[in-house]
Write an enzyme that holds these catalytic residues in place. Structure first.
Site, PDB file in Angstrom:
ATOM      1  N   MET A 172       0.821  -1.174   0.000  1.00 48.26           N
ATOM      2  CA  MET A 172       0.000   0.000   0.000  1.00 48.26           C
ATOM      3  C   MET A 172       0.853   1.218   0.000  1.00 48.26           C
ATOM      4  O   MET A 172       0.484   2.138   0.605  1.00 48.26           O
ATOM      5  CB  MET A 172      -0.771   0.137   1.236  1.00 48.26           C
ATOM      6  CG  MET A 172      -1.687  -0.864   1.632  1.00 48.26           C
ATOM      7  SD  MET A 172      -2.807  -0.501   2.822  1.00 48.26           S
ATOM      8  CE  MET A 172      -3.863  -1.775   2.488  1.00 48.26           C
TER       9      MET A 172
ATOM     10  N   ASP B 264       6.924  -7.727  -3.808  1.00 48.28           N
ATOM     11  CA  ASP B 264       6.028  -6.795  -3.124  1.00 48.28           C
ATOM     12  C   ASP B 264       4.646  -6.932  -3.759  1.00 48.28           C
ATOM     13  O   ASP B 264       4.361  -6.341  -4.802  1.00 48.28           O
ATOM     14  CB  ASP B 264       6.569  -5.369  -3.264  1.00 48.28           C
ATOM     15  CG  ASP B 264       5.860  -4.392  -2.353  1.00 48.28           C
ATOM     16  OD1 ASP B 264       4.625  -4.510  -2.204  1.00 48.28           O
ATOM     17  OD2 ASP B 264       6.530  -3.517  -1.780  1.00 48.28           O
ATOM     18  N   LEU B 265       3.800  -7.725  -3.140  1.00 54.16           N
ATOM     19  CA  LEU B 265       2.502  -8.086  -3.707  1.00 54.16           C
ATOM     20  C   LEU B 265       1.408  -7.338  -2.967  1.00 54.16           C
ATOM     21  O   LEU B 265       1.062  -7.670  -1.837  1.00 54.16           O
ATOM     22  CB  LEU B 265       2.294  -9.604  -3.610  1.00 54.16           C
ATOM     23  CG  LEU B 265       3.418 -10.471  -4.199  1.00 54.16           C
ATOM     24  CD1 LEU B 265       3.105 -11.949  -4.007  1.00 54.16           C
ATOM     25  CD2 LEU B 265       3.653 -10.147  -5.672  1.00 54.16           C
ATOM     26  N   GLU B 266       0.861  -6.321  -3.598  1.00 46.00           N
ATOM     27  CA  GLU B 266      -0.165  -5.499  -2.958  1.00 46.00           C
ATOM     28  C   GLU B 266      -1.128  -4.976  -4.003  1.00 46.00           C
ATOM     29  O   GLU B 266      -1.165  -5.480  -5.133  1.00 46.00           O
ATOM     30  CB  GLU B 266       0.495  -4.364  -2.171  1.00 46.00           C
ATOM     31  CG  GLU B 266       1.557  -3.579  -2.943  1.00 46.00           C
ATOM     32  CD  GLU B 266       2.171  -2.482  -2.115  1.00 46.00           C
ATOM     33  OE1 GLU B 266       1.434  -1.589  -1.687  1.00 46.00           O
ATOM     34  OE2 GLU B 266       3.397  -2.507  -1.898  1.00 46.00           O
ATOM     35  N   GLU B 267      -1.933  -3.984  -3.638  1.00 39.62           N
ATOM     36  CA  GLU B 267      -2.919  -3.441  -4.553  1.00 39.62           C
ATOM     37  C   GLU B 267      -2.246  -2.903  -5.820  1.00 39.62           C
ATOM     38  O   GLU B 267      -1.161  -2.338  -5.743  1.00 39.62           O
ATOM     39  CB  GLU B 267      -3.691  -2.294  -3.887  1.00 39.62           C
ATOM     40  CG  GLU B 267      -4.491  -2.692  -2.670  1.00 39.62           C
ATOM     41  CD  GLU B 267      -5.184  -1.491  -2.049  1.00 39.62           C
ATOM     42  OE1 GLU B 267      -5.263  -0.423  -2.702  1.00 39.62           O
ATOM     43  OE2 GLU B 267      -5.620  -1.597  -0.903  1.00 39.62           O
TER      44      GLU B 267
END
Length: 400
Positions: A1, A153-156
């Site tokens: 985020m 980095d796995l996010e929205e």
């Protein structure tokens, strides 16, 4: 985020010898031959080498003793395709600028990890057809720079796409198998209960593929957090999520858990000071967590009135600090001792004034202490937390 937002524009620290060292050897044009201790990759703060007024990594190393940097971010090309780029615009294949920075870091005895993904942009997991092609794209990055570490980095919005997450987790597993000793971290959004629904789905995907990285890290900011206590609470809850997902006991879960913070003012106006970082660092080391990092070194310096203006900045922290204050916590986590003298020594804190009380009435000029800082009232105030707002009634007088 954190990112186009972030792209705005045992109980003591473990010694390097005790932390262990990865033996991966990779000759490459950037000069790497041997890896640092895994503990350094676990402590590497994020650095944007091409954007947000990049600081000189060599100067940071000289000032703090830092040895490892988490370079951000590798994405798919903005125009489409399954090839790696820096930020969607600079192809890795033809890069010389980042390669030069890496060579400088390595010449001084340091090393880098590379982070893929972040908030915003098109990720390779979205652009590539399957895990194998996604892994092949990332392998180009590992080979070009001779990497010993990589961060997913796995996010929205990517982690809301189950096919993309399947590609990313599958690629991470392939890279782990094909590059023995590669240090792999997976970073995702943090919430009060550890991580949200999409984060939990990502963990279940990893479990279904039989993939276990060195750590799963959460980012406890931009989600209604308020200081270190809310962050350590999220880390405690995330530990329970890891236990229930993978069937680990508490100690095993902590050994695969990481923290990725945001120094200073967050994208949503939360404030995380040096005192907050100290509290979370003590939590991380006392619980034997695997990772402690933050976003970002580009922001690890004090703002001037001209470059801040009461907003979150990609190039400064919006809190009172000396340059590289937050990097020193990463150095401590890695188990290194910073130099005894630095170009900008931290002044000796003053003694603390009487503690702030929510029920007391304070008039102009009254001094109190809160969060290990002294504060002076600018006008009459009651039940307004010092530091909660940059434009609030309290003037920060520095650490105590």
């Amino acid at each position: 985020m954190r990112r186009p937002r972030a792209c705005l524009g045992a109980a003591a620290a473990v010694t390097l010898a005790a932390a262990g060292s990865t033996a991966l050897v990779a000759g490459n044009a950037s000069g790497a031959t041997t890896a640092l201790s895994n503990r350094w990759y676990a402590a590497a703060p994020y650095l944007m080498p091409l954007d947000n007024d990049p600081p000189d990594p060599g100067a940071i190393m000289d000032a703090t003793g830092l040895k490892a940097f988490q370079l951000a971010f590798v994405l798919a090309p903005d125009g489409g395709g399954c090839t790696p780029t820096w930020g969607g615009t600079a192809p890795v294949a033809s890069d010389t600028a980042v390669q030069s920075a890496i060579a400088t870091i390595r010449a001084k005895g340091g090393d880098v990890s590379v982070s893929i993904g972040g908030y915003g942009g098109t990720k390779l997991g979205q652009a590539c057809a399957d895990p194998a092609s996604t892994a092949a794209a990332y392998q180009q990055v590992i080979t070009k720079y001779g990497l010993h570490a990589i961060d997913f980095d796995l996010e929205e919005p990517e982690y809301e796409n189950s096919a993309a997450i399947r590609n990313e987790i599958g690629a991470a597993k392939i890279l782990q198998q094909n590059n023995p000793g590669l240090y792999v971290s997976v970073t995702t959004a943090g919430t009060a209960d550890g991580t949200g629904w999409f984060g939990k789905q990502m963990l279940l995907e990893a479990k279904s593929q039989g993939f276990i990285p060195n750590n799963f890290s959460i980012m406890p900011f931009d989600g209604g957090f308020n200081g270190a206590a809310s962050q350590t609470g999220a880390l405690t809850n995330f530990n329970s999520v890891l236990q229930s997902t993978f069937g680990w006991d508490q100690a095993t879960a902590y050994a695969h858990e990481g923290f990725s913070g945001m120094n200073g003012r967050s994208d949503t106006g939360e404030y995380f000071t040096q005192a907050d970082f100290r509290t979370v660092l003590d939590y991380a080391t006392s619980h034997h967590m695997d990772r402690f990092t933050f976003w970002s070194l580009n922001r690890d310096r004090q703002c001037t009135p001209a470059d801040n203006g009461g907003r979150t900045s990609g190039t400064c922290s919006s809190v009172t600090q000396n340059a590289w204050d937050f990097a020193k916590y990463s150095v401590e986590f890695a188990g290194a001792t910073p130099p005894s003298t630095t170009p900008t020594p931290t002044p000796t804190p003053a003694s603390c004034k009487p503690a702030w009380s929510a029920t007391a009435v304070y008039t102009q000029g009254t001094e109190v202490s809160y969060g290990k800082h002294n504060w002076k009232a600018k006008w009459w105030t009651q039940n307004e937390v010092p530091g909660a707002s940059q434009w609030g009634p309290w003037q920060d007088e520095g650490a105590c």
